[in-house]
Structure formats: C-alpha cells, structure tokens
Design a protein around this motif. Structure first.
Motif, PDB file in Angstrom:
ATOM      1  N   ASN A  24       0.631  -1.187   0.253  1.00 57.81           N
ATOM      2  CA  ASN A  24       0.025   0.328   0.310  1.00 57.81           C
ATOM      3  C   ASN A  24       1.136   1.311  -0.141  1.00 57.81           C
ATOM      4  N   GLN A  25       2.078   0.653   0.481  1.00 54.74           N
ATOM      5  CA  GLN A  25       3.174   2.217   0.544  1.00 54.74           C
ATOM      6  C   GLN A  25       3.692   2.484  -0.954  1.00 54.74           C
ATOM      7  N   LYS A  26       3.988   1.111  -1.340  1.00 58.69           N
ATOM      8  CA  LYS A  26       5.152   1.191  -2.963  1.00 58.69           C
ATOM      9  C   LYS A  26       4.873   0.142  -3.325  1.00 58.69           C
ATOM     10  N   TYR A  31      12.050 -10.333  -3.947  1.00 53.91           N
ATOM     11  CA  TYR A  31      13.299  -9.914  -2.645  1.00 53.91           C
ATOM     12  C   TYR A  31      13.402  -8.448  -2.048  1.00 53.91           C
ATOM     13  N   GLU A  32      12.193  -7.775  -2.223  1.00 53.26           N
ATOM     14  CA  GLU A  32      12.586  -6.214  -1.561  1.00 53.26           C
ATOM     15  C   GLU A  32      11.473  -6.360  -0.262  1.00 53.26           C
ATOM     16  N   ILE A  33      10.872  -7.655  -1.113  1.00 52.00           N
ATOM     17  CA  ILE A  33       9.345  -7.479   0.499  1.00 52.00           C
ATOM     18  C   ILE A  33      10.298  -8.492   1.496  1.00 52.00           C
ATOM     19  N   LEU A  34      11.098  -9.164   1.234  1.00 59.04           N
ATOM     20  CA  LEU A  34      11.997  -9.887   1.889  1.00 59.04           C
ATOM     21  C   LEU A  34      12.733  -9.188   3.011  1.00 59.04           C
ATOM     22  N   GLN A  35      13.358  -8.458   1.820  1.00 60.85           N
ATOM     23  CA  GLN A  35      14.601  -7.955   3.161  1.00 60.85           C
ATOM     24  C   GLN A  35      13.429  -7.071   3.797  1.00 60.85           C
ATOM     25  N   GLU A  36      12.348  -6.034   3.328  1.00 63.85           N
ATOM     26  CA  GLU A  36      11.694  -5.334   4.490  1.00 63.85           C
ATOM     27  C   GLU A  36      11.628  -6.168   5.488  1.00 63.85           C
ATOM     28  N   GLY A  73      22.007  -4.766 -16.435  1.00 64.05           N
ATOM     29  CA  GLY A  73      22.166  -5.673 -17.037  1.00 64.05           C
ATOM     30  C   GLY A  73      21.411  -7.000 -15.896  1.00 64.05           C
ATOM     31  N   LEU A  74      21.075  -6.428 -14.399  1.00 59.43           N
ATOM     32  CA  LEU A  74      19.994  -7.695 -13.957  1.00 59.43           C
ATOM     33  C   LEU A  74      18.930  -8.039 -15.134  1.00 59.43           C
ATOM     34  N   PRO A  75      18.715  -9.413 -14.165  1.00 59.64           N
ATOM     35  CA  PRO A  75      17.603 -10.153 -14.941  1.00 59.64           C
ATOM     36  C   PRO A  75      16.002  -9.206 -14.101  1.00 59.64           C
ATOM     37  N   PRO A  76      15.146  -9.083 -15.353  1.00 61.89           N
ATOM     38  CA  PRO A  76      14.004  -7.906 -14.566  1.00 61.89           C
ATOM     39  C   PRO A  76      13.663  -8.786 -13.437  1.00 61.89           C
ATOM     40  N   ARG A  77      12.563  -7.960 -13.141  1.00 59.16           N
ATOM     41  CA  ARG A  77      12.040  -8.332 -11.732  1.00 59.16           C
ATOM     42  C   ARG A  77      10.880  -8.097 -11.551  1.00 59.16           C
ATOM     43  N   LYS A  78       9.844  -8.772 -10.439  1.00 61.43           N
ATOM     44  CA  LYS A  78       8.440  -8.942 -11.043  1.00 61.43           C
ATOM     45  C   LYS A  78       8.339  -7.659  -9.570  1.00 61.43           C
ATOM     46  N   TYR A  79       7.946  -6.819  -9.818  1.00 66.08           N
ATOM     47  CA  TYR A  79       6.950  -6.500  -9.665  1.00 66.08           C
ATOM     48  C   TYR A  79       4.744  -6.183  -8.764  1.00 66.08           C
ATOM     49  N   TYR A  80       5.079  -5.643  -7.502  1.00 64.63           N
ATOM     50  CA  TYR A  80       4.021  -6.187  -6.789  1.00 64.63           C
ATOM     51  C   TYR A  80       3.182  -4.972  -6.561  1.00 64.63           C
ATOM     52  N   SER A  81       1.841  -4.664  -6.645  1.00 62.91           N
ATOM     53  CA  SER A  81       1.002  -3.269  -6.482  1.00 62.91           C
ATOM     54  C   SER A  81      -0.772  -3.838  -5.941  1.00 62.91           C
ATOM     55  N   LEU A  82      -0.710  -3.367  -5.204  1.00 58.62           N
ATOM     56  CA  LEU A  82      -2.013  -3.822  -4.616  1.00 58.62           C
ATOM     57  C   LEU A  82      -3.407  -3.241  -6.147  1.00 58.62           C
ATOM     58  N   THR A  83      -4.798  -4.128  -6.278  1.00 55.01           N
ATOM     59  CA  THR A  83      -5.645  -4.066  -7.464  1.00 55.01           C
ATOM     60  C   THR A  83      -6.267  -2.679  -6.515  1.00 55.01           C
ATOM     61  N   GLN A  84      -7.791  -2.648  -7.081  1.00 52.15           N
ATOM     62  CA  GLN A  84      -8.238  -2.077  -6.157  1.00 52.15           C
ATOM     63  C   GLN A  84      -9.545  -2.735  -5.423  1.00 52.15           C
ATOM     64  N   GLU A  85      -9.409  -4.521  -5.513  1.00 48.66           N
ATOM     65  CA  GLU A  85     -10.150  -4.932  -4.600  1.00 48.66           C
ATOM     66  C   GLU A  85      -8.756  -5.318  -3.346  1.00 48.66           C
ATOM     67  N   GLY A  86      -7.713  -5.663  -4.128  1.00 50.35           N
ATOM     68  CA  GLY A  86      -6.449  -5.228  -2.391  1.00 50.35           C
ATOM     69  C   GLY A  86      -6.448  -4.683  -1.994  1.00 50.35           C
ATOM     70  N   LYS A  87      -7.011  -3.129  -2.136  1.00 51.38           N
ATOM     71  CA  LYS A  87      -6.576  -1.798  -1.686  1.00 51.38           C
ATOM     72  C   LYS A  87      -8.888  -1.955  -0.342  1.00 51.38           C
TER      73      LYS A  87
END
Length: 110
Positions: A24-26, A31-36, A73-87
């Motif tokens: 909801n913040q960003k 991996y970023e979620i795991l680090q946080e 040149g690192l591999p692509p990353r899969k970014y997650y975000s909330l949908t309206q239903e998720g919000k």
C-alpha cells in the motif's frame, strides 16, 4: 512454555496483512519484500513462505504484477502492487486489526 510456537502462529496469521501494508506504501518486488520483513526479526520470513503468499494474493485478485527491467543488466524483476480489490481488502483488514487491538487493550486492563 513454548513462546517460539506462539510467535510463529502470530507471524503466520499477520504476514499477509504486513505484505499488503507494505504494498500500500509502494510497489515492490519479491526480494525487496523479504528484505523489508527482515528488518523486523519477528517478521523475518523465507522465500518459500513469501512467494507462495504473493502468488495466492495475485490469484485472489488482491495483487497485480508487472515485469520491469532492472539496472546494470540484472534479470527483470516482478513488481507487485495492490489492485482496487486489494485496497478494499486491506481497508477491511485495518478495521479488524483495530478491533483486535482494542479488545487486547481491554483484556490487558489498559
């Protein structure tokens, strides 16, 4: 007394909520979620816990994902975000969390 088992149950029950709060913040990648989460020892989780949870939340239409190229040149990353239903789901979870905290305060005599 098995405090570790109790703590594990708390984390298992709140990890989904924590991830939704972060997203909801960003927008974040896995991996970023795991680090946080690792910043908070009680919430530290493994890939085998977080990634299946992300997939389930996406399947339930609470999250959406996009692939983005990364720098240097690192591999692509899969970014997650909330949908309206998720919000909306997160708003409902926030209300229930407040109800839980209020009940706990009463039970603790605060």
């Amino acid at each position: 007394m098995n405090l570790d088992k109790w703590k594990s149950q708390i984390v298992r029950g709140t990890l989904e909520y924590c991830i939704l709060l972060m997203l909801n913040q960003k927008v974040c990648y896995g991996y970023e979620i795991l680090q946080e989460l690792s910043r908070y020892p009680m919430l530290a989780s493994t890939e085998s816990t977080v990634y299946p949870l992300l997939r389930r939340l996406q399947k339930e239409n609470y999250l959406q994902s996009t692939w983005q190229e990364s720098a240097e040149g690192l591999p692509p990353r899969k970014y997650y975000s909330l949908t309206q239903e998720g919000k909306e789901y997160l708003e409902a979870m926030n209300r229930e969390w407040e109800n839980l905290l209020n009940a706990m305060s009463v039970l603790k005599g605060e």
